[in-house]
Design an enzyme around this catalytic site. Structure first.
Site, PDB file in Angstrom:
ATOM      1  N   ASP A  72      27.759   5.931   3.368  1.00 13.46           N
ATOM      2  CA  ASP A  72      26.710   6.928   3.203  1.00 13.46           C
ATOM      3  C   ASP A  72      26.503   7.243   1.726  1.00 13.46           C
ATOM      4  O   ASP A  72      26.883   6.464   0.855  1.00 13.46           O
ATOM      5  CB  ASP A  72      27.089   8.199   3.981  1.00 13.46           C
ATOM      6  CG  ASP A  72      25.876   8.910   4.563  1.00 13.46           C
ATOM      7  OD1 ASP A  72      25.119   9.507   3.791  1.00 13.46           O
ATOM      8  OD2 ASP A  72      25.683   8.858   5.793  1.00 13.46           O
ATOM      9  N   HIS A 294      24.226  14.554   2.713  1.00 14.92           N
ATOM     10  CA  HIS A 294      23.986  13.723   3.884  1.00 14.92           C
ATOM     11  C   HIS A 294      25.289  13.173   4.455  1.00 14.92           C
ATOM     12  O   HIS A 294      25.562  13.283   5.666  1.00 14.92           O
ATOM     13  CB  HIS A 294      23.035  12.587   3.509  1.00 14.92           C
ATOM     14  CG  HIS A 294      22.553  11.774   4.649  1.00 14.92           C
ATOM     15  ND1 HIS A 294      23.205  10.638   5.079  1.00 14.92           N
ATOM     16  CD2 HIS A 294      21.468  11.901   5.455  1.00 14.92           C
ATOM     17  CE1 HIS A 294      22.543  10.104   6.092  1.00 14.92           C
ATOM     18  NE2 HIS A 294      21.488  10.849   6.342  1.00 14.92           N
ATOM     19  N   SER A 463      20.022   9.845  11.686  1.00 15.21           N
ATOM     20  CA  SER A 463      21.241   9.931  10.881  1.00 15.21           C
ATOM     21  C   SER A 463      22.277  10.834  11.525  1.00 15.21           C
ATOM     22  O   SER A 463      23.477  10.660  11.323  1.00 15.21           O
ATOM     23  CB  SER A 463      20.927  10.479   9.486  1.00 15.21           C
ATOM     24  OG  SER A 463      20.465   9.492   8.636  1.00 15.21           O
TER      25      SER A 463
END
Length: 540
Positions: A72, A294, A463
């Site tokens: 990521d 994220h 995601s």
């Protein structure tokens, strides 16, 4: 690129009336914040029945911790919900500048970043792949027709033409999006300021707005609409909504200035030979990077400490998280993805969560080779389907479900996003789908999880759905360690609960049977998966 969808915080783009009408729910705020763990029968929510699985099937059983790699943008390994479960390379001595374990990566105590330089600098924003292709070939092909190009170069010319069209379309769409969001900022700020002045408060939290909507007729419309929106999005205050929109505006500006700028090239700071696809020994040990929101959110969805009374619970209890950084804002490079998969596999990962994707994959051969390597080592890959509202049976997104040879990737699960509303909104409006190319759906709308600095936020996207499935796979592997990667995939798919709800097909207003949007037609379910795993392992 990492695949977050906006936190649905574009309040100025949606009518207050529609928000209020769509936000009604019998759930408590706490239940809303952990809805993905709930059960359709017990709670009326199409979650994955994790709470029920732990309560009814797994209580008293012994689990062996499973290592899940999260490829990521970076992870905050010091977060209170992640620090106790973050993987540590015990063969490496921190900070001595040496490759103690001789794996090619010095000081990789917490994992590795393929987006950093030896001097400690890191890439935060990259170009899109179509931008890179356009920049690479524009001097050679701009202004030419296919007939004017030598036959040996026509494949590259065709790639250039497709990439150029995609680049121009994306740039135009992002410019329009940026304009809408900045307008929304202005509208929202005016509404929030008006309400704050009328109520004599500096903060508009949910309780204040709910009271105002019920007791102040002259404010009921605006206060009620803002309250309804916050409740639906899992936000605690108008200030949180404003912050979320500001962050979205900033991302859009960077996308225009960097990701969609053919003259922008940050790769020099890494110091690798970018076209050498065999190169592996580059990067640095900074697995957090400049923006770990994220990745930290995805890691928390998989394994954030359960039952500690803080923030949010992950799906898996017996888990370790490894951070591998290769996906900045913008598009990841195929070379970095391949090296990240190999790094994770070589360092013991049993499951790899991959919440990223793009429209072009010019060096797919190296990604294919890395996925085959993972398959040989028995590692399950869980990938987000993407947030374009596309039918990926018709419009490919990468990584995809097949090798270049056409062979199916047996150890890869591709995941679409579902919501907590068993209504026409069950399929997330942004989610990619496909009866041949998306395996399952999982909760991916308004998912509350960890973010850097011991904070928590609500994000939406495939995601978020992919780490839900990676977490489910980790639970199965922890309690049934004899299961192979292919068996994990089989169990997760066979135990997915089919839904025949008439839903809006993502990207359109057309109503379709939810079951037609993926191979299984269902949403993953941990309770059913554990039952199936029990049956499968008992039979041997």
């Amino acid at each position: 690129m990492p695949l977050p969808f906006s936190r649905l915080a574009l309040l100025g783009l949606l009518s207050f009336a529609s928000l209020a009408a769509r936000a009604q729910s019998p759930l408590t705020p706490e239940q809303i914040r952990r809805w993905q763990h709930l059960d359709l029968q017990a709670d009326g929510v199409p979650g994955i029945s994790a709470d029920r699985a732990y309560r009814e099937l797994l209580a008293g059983r012994t689990a062996t911790p499973v290592l899940v790699a999260v490829i990521d943008s970076g992870i905050d390994s010091t977060h209170q919900d992640l620090k106790p479960i973050f993987w540590r390379n015990l063969r490496e001595v921190a900070g001595n500048g040496l490759d103690d374990d001789h794996n090619g990566y010095a000081d990789d105590v917490r994992g590795w970043s393929f987006l950093g330089g030896a001097d400690g600098r890191n890439i935060a924003v990259e170009t899109l792949e179509q931008t890179r292709i356009y920049a690479r070939y524009r001097a050679q092909f701009e202004g030419k027709t296919r007939k004017q190009v030598p036959a040996a170069e026509r494949a590259n010319f065709d790639l250039y033409e497709r990439a150029k069209a995609s680049y121009e379309k994306d740039k135009q769409a992002e410019q329009a999006r940026y304009a809408r969001m900045t307008d929304a900022q202005t509208q929202n700020a005016a509404v929030f300021d008006r309400l704050k002045q009328a109520l004599g408060t500096a903060a508009l939290d949910s309780a204040t707005l709910r009271t105002a909507a019920a007791t102040r007729p002259e404010l009921s419309a605006e206060a009620g609409a803002v309250y309804a929106y916050l409740r639906r999005a899992g936000l605690g205050s108008a200030d949180e909504a404003a912050k979320s929109l500001t962050e979205a505006v900033d991302r859009s500006r960077k996308r225009l200035d960097m990701s969609l700028n053919p003259d922008y090239n940050p790769r020099a700071l890494v110091g690798d030979h970018v076209d050498d696809l065999t190169e592996t020994r580059y990067g640095n040990p900074d697995t957090q990077g400049p923006d770990a929101s994220h990745g930290t959110h995805c890691a928390g969805i998989i394994g954030g400490l359960r039952g500690n009374g803080r923030g949010a619970d992950g799906v898996a209890g017996a888990v370790r998280i490894m951070g591998v950084r290769s996906t900045p804002s913008g598009d990841e490079r195929d070379k970095d993805v391949a090296n990240s998969i190999r790094y994770a596999v070589d360092n013991g990962a049993q499951i790899i969560s991959m919440s990223f994707g793009k429209d072009f994959s010019p060096e797919k051969t190296v990604v294919d080779a890395a996925m085959r390597y993972a398959a040989q080592k028995g590692v399950l890959l869980v990938h987000a389907a993407g947030n374009s509202g596309d039918n990926t049976d018709q419009t490919p997104h990468f990584p995809n479900t097949q090798y270049l040879s056409g062979e199916e990737i047996a150890n890869l699960l591709t995941v679409g996003a579902s919501s907590r509303q068993n209504t026409p909104e069950l399929a997330a409006s942004f989610s990619n789908y496909g009866r041949k190319t998306v395996d399952v759906f999982a909760p991916g709308v308004a998912i509350y999880s960890s973010t850097p600095g011991n904070t928590y936020s609500t994000f939406s996207g495939t995601s978020m759905a992919a780490p839900v499935v990676a977490g489910e796979a980790a639970v199965l592997k922890a309690y049934f360690p004899q299961l192979t990667a292919v068996q994990l995939k089989q169990i997760i798919m066979q135990s997915a609960v089919p839904y025949h709800t008439q839903v809006q097909q993502p990207g359109s207003k057309k109503l379709v049977d939810f079951a037609t949007l993926s191979r299984t037609g269902g949403i993953v379910n941990l309770y059913e998966a554990v039952k199936l795993a029990q049956q499968m392992t008992a039979a041997k």
